[in-house]
Design a protein around this motif. Sequence first.
Motif, PDB file in Angstrom:
ATOM      1  N   ALA A 117     -35.021 -12.918   6.718  1.00 19.61           N
ATOM      2  CA  ALA A 117     -34.439 -14.078   7.396  1.00 19.61           C
ATOM      3  C   ALA A 117     -33.825 -15.036   6.393  1.00 19.61           C
ATOM      4  O   ALA A 117     -32.811 -15.691   6.671  1.00 19.61           O
ATOM      5  CB  ALA A 117     -35.515 -14.787   8.230  1.00 19.61           C
ATOM      6  N   ALA A 139     -30.164 -14.805   5.610  1.00 18.70           N
ATOM      7  CA  ALA A 139     -29.220 -15.390   6.563  1.00 18.70           C
ATOM      8  C   ALA A 139     -28.851 -16.822   6.206  1.00 18.70           C
ATOM      9  O   ALA A 139     -27.853 -17.358   6.707  1.00 18.70           O
ATOM     10  CB  ALA A 139     -29.808 -15.343   7.973  1.00 18.70           C
ATOM     11  N   THR A 140     -29.650 -17.470   5.334  1.00 22.85           N
ATOM     12  CA  THR A 140     -29.321 -18.845   4.940  1.00 22.85           C
ATOM     13  C   THR A 140     -28.222 -18.903   3.896  1.00 22.85           C
ATOM     14  O   THR A 140     -27.655 -19.978   3.650  1.00 22.85           O
ATOM     15  CB  THR A 140     -30.565 -19.549   4.366  1.00 22.85           C
ATOM     16  OG1 THR A 140     -30.935 -18.928   3.115  1.00 22.85           O
ATOM     17  CG2 THR A 140     -31.739 -19.477   5.332  1.00 22.85           C
ATOM     18  N   ARG A 176     -22.772 -15.109  -1.871  1.00 26.25           N
ATOM     19  CA  ARG A 176     -22.516 -13.696  -1.579  1.00 26.25           C
ATOM     20  C   ARG A 176     -23.106 -12.796  -2.662  1.00 26.25           C
ATOM     21  O   ARG A 176     -23.627 -11.709  -2.362  1.00 26.25           O
ATOM     22  CB  ARG A 176     -21.009 -13.456  -1.435  1.00 26.25           C
ATOM     23  CG  ARG A 176     -20.433 -14.114  -0.192  1.00 26.25           C
ATOM     24  CD  ARG A 176     -18.948 -13.865  -0.051  1.00 26.25           C
ATOM     25  NE  ARG A 176     -18.392 -14.667   1.035  1.00 26.25           N
ATOM     26  CZ  ARG A 176     -17.135 -14.611   1.450  1.00 26.25           C
ATOM     27  NH1 ARG A 176     -16.286 -13.752   0.875  1.00 26.25           N
ATOM     28  NH2 ARG A 176     -16.707 -15.383   2.431  1.00 26.25           N
ATOM     29  N   LEU A 199     -26.700 -12.654  -2.003  1.00 23.33           N
ATOM     30  CA  LEU A 199     -26.938 -11.790  -0.849  1.00 23.33           C
ATOM     31  C   LEU A 199     -26.948 -10.324  -1.283  1.00 23.33           C
ATOM     32  O   LEU A 199     -27.807  -9.542  -0.851  1.00 23.33           O
ATOM     33  CB  LEU A 199     -25.852 -12.020   0.211  1.00 23.33           C
ATOM     34  CG  LEU A 199     -25.971 -11.226   1.508  1.00 23.33           C
ATOM     35  CD1 LEU A 199     -27.253 -11.571   2.236  1.00 23.33           C
ATOM     36  CD2 LEU A 199     -24.765 -11.492   2.409  1.00 23.33           C
TER      37      LEU A 199
END
Length: 411
Positions: free
Chosen positions: A73, A76-77, A357, A360
């Motif tokens: 989760a 997603a931030t 990114r 991520l």
Amino acid sequence: MTITSAPRPAATTPDPVRSSLLRRLGGPRYAAVLVVDALGAGMLRPFLLLYGMSVVGLSPGGAGLAVTLGLLAGLATLPPAGRWLDRGARSVPVAATLLVRAAGAAVLVAAPTPAGFAIGALLLGLGSQAWPATHAAVVATIAVGRERDAALAAGRSLRNAALGVGALAATATLGGGTTALRWLATACALGYLASGVLALGMRLRAAALDRDTSAGTKDDLSFLRPLLVVNLPYAANFSVLEMALPVLLVTRLHASPAWSAGIFVGNTVLVITMQVALVVRLARVPRHRVLAGSGVLLAASYLGFWGAGSLGGTPGAAAIAAVAVVFTVGEIMYAGSSTALVIAHAPERSLGRALSRFQLSTGIGMALAPAVLTWLLTLSPGALWGGLAAATLLAAGSVVATSTRSARLAG
């Protein structure tokens, strides 16, 4: 009073004498933020599963699922965090990652139930996943050029040292059972809270820039797309010491678990002592070449682990410990060049999105690595180490090819 910084000037040559550790980290206040943050992570992160099992009464699978979902989760931030950073925010996003984790640790203490543990793990995951990008944006704002690279390396060294101290402090309290674990979570909550308040007090923002990204945004970040894919096999190195080597040493070589602990401690000490010096020494080498070179060293170490493991027993464990030194140098080169490469190539108006990114990509690689590495090891050591070496060498070659193509287009 709000402090703003001008757009990043051209790269400068680092001055090791002038650039003290505290200067590289942005001063004593931000250094304190890093220390308190890392102490909290070192105390809580390794024992979060134990907290869920011992204090809350969850099964190992249930506790692990809650922690994993929290971390997923947290990924997603990253896109909204990147947009927030691109609007000029710096110290406030850093403070937010710390205060969210303070709330998560507080929930663990206040609600020792399955639901409370899930909420606490979620908040801890949200804050921890957003931290690297927000921290890198702060460093990019207060330092420039190769001095910025040294600042990032100094921050990693300080964080590794504090993580180790935090983990040792937590280990020393484990004999106290569930009561000690709850006090540990309380200390983490207070530490994250204090660190967040310190970050808020910096009042640091980037200078106002043209934030209209309706045109050219894709072009701004086009350099990043190949790097995101290349980064996936590189990111697997973070799971090698924590998961692949311990499993190999215990299940295949039947060596004492003390070998795993010793290798991990040795890696931590080398990272703390070598990181800044090595990054500064490589300042004259283009960052993409350092990143590619790190891939070659990591691949060589994977092949070395493969060969050392074939010796078996104590000789094999000792050989693996020796190869781990090469692995550590490759890890330092990767950590010292990858984020710095992103910052150096990202336009100012897109810095936050570029960092988020990239984080991520790292987060996905780290999330996939435990399952992939353990699956490969069940096939054979050759599948694990040969597969890692091949993927990392391919990634290193892609870094060179992408950089050469970009330079040709720019010329």
